[in-house]
Design a protein around this motif. Structure first.
Motif, PDB file in Angstrom:
ATOM      1  N   ILE A   1       0.822  -1.102   0.236  1.00 45.31           N
ATOM      2  CA  ILE A   1      -0.040   0.074  -0.020  1.00 45.31           C
ATOM      3  C   ILE A   1       1.005   1.180  -0.075  1.00 45.31           C
ATOM      4  O   ILE A   1       1.682   1.365   0.894  1.00 45.31           O
TER       5      ILE A   1
ATOM      6  N   LYS B   1       1.484   5.412  -0.369  1.00 45.32           N
ATOM      7  CA  LYS B   1       0.953   6.733  -0.500  1.00 45.32           C
ATOM      8  C   LYS B   1       1.746   7.479  -1.399  1.00 45.32           C
ATOM      9  O   LYS B   1       2.979   7.774  -1.334  1.00 45.32           O
TER      10      LYS B   1
ATOM     11  N   LEU C   1      -2.414  -3.637  -9.649  1.00 47.14           N
ATOM     12  CA  LEU C   1      -3.100  -2.657  -8.813  1.00 47.14           C
ATOM     13  C   LEU C   1      -4.173  -3.178  -8.447  1.00 47.14           C
ATOM     14  O   LEU C   1      -5.220  -3.535  -9.445  1.00 47.14           O
ATOM     15  N   THR C   2      -4.593  -3.501  -7.107  1.00 40.79           N
ATOM     16  CA  THR C   2      -5.964  -3.933  -6.731  1.00 40.79           C
ATOM     17  C   THR C   2      -7.101  -2.930  -6.235  1.00 40.79           C
ATOM     18  O   THR C   2      -8.261  -3.166  -6.169  1.00 40.79           O
ATOM     19  N   ASP C   3      -6.361  -1.746  -5.792  1.00 37.33           N
ATOM     20  CA  ASP C   3      -7.483  -0.523  -5.304  1.00 37.33           C
ATOM     21  C   ASP C   3      -6.946   0.529  -5.107  1.00 37.33           C
ATOM     22  O   ASP C   3      -5.655   0.580  -5.307  1.00 37.33           O
ATOM     23  N   HIS C   4      -7.624   1.563  -5.185  1.00 38.02           N
ATOM     24  CA  HIS C   4      -6.827   2.978  -5.028  1.00 38.02           C
ATOM     25  C   HIS C   4      -7.876   3.731  -4.304  1.00 38.02           C
ATOM     26  O   HIS C   4      -9.245   3.637  -4.301  1.00 38.02           O
ATOM     27  N   THR C   5      -7.226   4.771  -3.501  1.00 33.95           N
ATOM     28  CA  THR C   5      -8.383   5.816  -2.787  1.00 33.95           C
ATOM     29  C   THR C   5      -7.520   7.331  -3.100  1.00 33.95           C
ATOM     30  O   THR C   5      -6.497   7.333  -3.081  1.00 33.95           O
ATOM     31  N   THR C   6      -8.490   8.167  -3.318  1.00 34.64           N
ATOM     32  CA  THR C   6      -7.920   9.512  -3.634  1.00 34.64           C
ATOM     33  C   THR C   6      -8.677  10.341  -2.574  1.00 34.64           C
ATOM     34  O   THR C   6      -9.816  10.278  -2.242  1.00 34.64           O
TER      35      THR C   6
ATOM     36  N   PHE D   1      -2.825  10.001  -3.055  1.00 36.39           N
ATOM     37  CA  PHE D   1      -3.652   8.674  -3.628  1.00 36.39           C
ATOM     38  C   PHE D   1      -2.844   7.865  -2.416  1.00 36.39           C
ATOM     39  O   PHE D   1      -1.672   7.636  -2.137  1.00 36.39           O
TER      40      PHE D   1
ATOM     41  N   LEU E   1      -2.410   3.632  -3.096  1.00 35.01           N
ATOM     42  CA  LEU E   1      -2.338   2.571  -4.027  1.00 35.01           C
ATOM     43  C   LEU E   1      -1.930   1.302  -3.641  1.00 35.01           C
ATOM     44  O   LEU E   1      -1.114   1.028  -3.041  1.00 35.01           O
ATOM     45  N   THR E   2      -3.017   0.355  -3.709  1.00 33.48           N
ATOM     46  CA  THR E   2      -3.005  -0.901  -3.197  1.00 33.48           C
ATOM     47  C   THR E   2      -2.397  -1.835  -4.538  1.00 33.48           C
ATOM     48  O   THR E   2      -3.254  -2.049  -5.281  1.00 33.48           O
ATOM     49  N   TYR E   3      -1.319  -2.690  -4.331  1.00 32.72           N
ATOM     50  CA  TYR E   3      -0.677  -3.664  -5.169  1.00 32.72           C
ATOM     51  C   TYR E   3      -0.640  -4.846  -4.630  1.00 32.72           C
ATOM     52  O   TYR E   3      -0.222  -5.110  -3.415  1.00 32.72           O
TER      53      TYR E   3
END
Length: 96
Positions: free
Chosen positions: A43, A45, A71-76, A82, A84-86
């Protein structure tokens, strides 16, 4: 919380064999580099702030093979940051 004085990778492998929740690691680049073979998810940032040279994700002392991540998820956030979940790709050894 538990302090580990010996091989952190051996401790993580032991914990992964146990029933329970995920392991959440917060640490510096040296610890992440030492545990690199055991990492299944990152994860990251990404922040809209520049701070000189930046902070390395992995220690420069650690040598390892390239690995592919999905990339399996992302939050802005409203701030422009951001998260970013990998996850480790199924065939995670990169062909370079």
């Amino acid at each position: 919380m538990e302090l580990v004085a010996d091989d952190p990778a051996a401790k993580v492998r032991e914990l992964k064999r146990e029933e329970g929740k995920d392991i959440w690691l917060l640490g510096g680049a040296e610890l992440v580099g030492a545990l690199y073979p055991e990492i299944d998810r990152l994860i990251v940032k990404l922040s809209p702030l520049t701070i000189g040279d930046g902070i390395p994700l992995f220690s420069r002392k650690t040598a390892f093979a390239p690995r592919l991540w999905q990339l399996t998820d992302h939050t802005t956030l409203e701030s422009g940051a951001f998260f970013l979940t990998y996850d480790r790709a199924p065939d995670s050894e990169a062909r370079v």
